[in-house]
Design an enzyme around this catalytic site. Structure first.
Site, short mmCIF file in Angstrom:
data_model
loop_
_atom_site.label_atom_id
_atom_site.label_comp_id
_atom_site.label_asym_id
_atom_site.label_seq_id
_atom_site.Cartn_x
_atom_site.Cartn_y
_atom_site.Cartn_z
N GLY A 32 6.63 34.43 88.81
CA GLY A 32 6.66 35.42 87.90
C GLY A 32 5.36 35.31 86.94
O GLY A 32 4.73 34.33 86.78
N LEU A 33 5.22 36.21 86.09
CA LEU A 33 4.09 36.39 84.94
C LEU A 33 4.19 35.08 84.07
O LEU A 33 5.46 34.25 83.69
CB LEU A 33 4.10 37.55 84.35
CG LEU A 33 3.86 38.67 84.65
CD1 LEU A 33 4.11 39.93 83.76
CD2 LEU A 33 2.39 38.86 85.30
N SER A 36 7.22 34.41 81.52
CA SER A 36 8.46 35.26 82.06
C SER A 36 9.83 34.37 82.10
O SER A 36 10.91 34.88 82.03
CB SER A 36 8.35 35.61 83.58
OG SER A 36 8.05 34.36 84.36
N SER A 106 2.05 31.78 90.99
CA SER A 106 2.16 32.09 92.37
C SER A 106 1.94 33.46 92.54
O SER A 106 2.90 34.21 93.26
CB SER A 106 2.99 31.71 93.35
OG SER A 106 4.32 31.77 92.79
#
Length: 202
Positions: A32-33, A36, A106
């Protein structure tokens, strides 16, 4: 490319390892960002599973860059290599019957698919967890001040900041999808743990 090497199999197969340790390994891949909630959830999940007397270890994106991947930058090629290395490491941990919790942005689907394929080829379980929050929410959180720096143009050179100057490709078929702007840390841990219990990992 390494040459003149031969893979040396051990005397213990995976079934014997699982039988003797009483635990089946699995990689839980949180993506995730930035901001997040990946690392926060990973820490809480690790602690929770340890309290259930499970063999578990957490691999965190920033922490790995202090050691194993300290030679890598943030350009696309380096990001690819960062995830390739940690994919191999998590596979080793999981093969040892460890519940391996990884927390990495990722951002590219191809890299996450590579991680999954490495595990599948080795007949090892892999769970992708999409730790989801809108860009507006993570920018508001911004605990490291990185979004602010990226918006101000202070992050330049080979550092492409995901969500601002570099893309994030969200998972299309994650096993678990957690919206952290709607679910707190305790609820997130419960969702993952329930999935693990349902599938015989805890």
């Amino acid at each position: 490319m390494s040459t003149n090497i031969t893979f040396h199999p051990g005397s213990v197969d995976s079934e014997e390892r699982v039988s003797l340790t009483g635990q089946r390994g699995v990689t839980i891949w949180l993506t995730g960002l930035s901001a997040s909630g990946k690392s926060t959830i990973a820490c809480a999940l690790e602690q929770h599973l340890l309290h259930l007397h499970k063999y578990v270890y957490r691999l965190d994106g920033d922490n790995i860059r202090f050691g194993l991947n300290k030679d890598l930058g943030f350009d696309e090629k380096s990001r690819n290599e960062n995830i390739r290395r940690i994919s191999e490491v998590s596979k080793l941990f999981t093969d040892s019957s460890c519940i391996t919790v990884t927390a990495f942005i990722s951002p590219y689907r191809a890299d996450r698919n590579l991680a999954r394929e490495l595990h599948q080829t080795a007949s090892l379980p892999f769970l992708e967890v999409f730790v989801d929050a809108p860009l507006s929410v993570v920018e508001e959180r911004d605990p490291k001040g990185l979004y602010k720096k990226a918006r101000a143009g202070e992050i330049k050179g080979t550092w492409n900041f995901t969500g601002i100057s570099a893309p994030y490709e969200p998972p299309e078929n994650a096993e678990i999808h957690i919206k952290t702007h709607e679910t707190d840390v305790e609820g997130s841990v419960r969702i993952i743990t329930e999935y693990l219990a349902k599938n015989g990992f805890v």
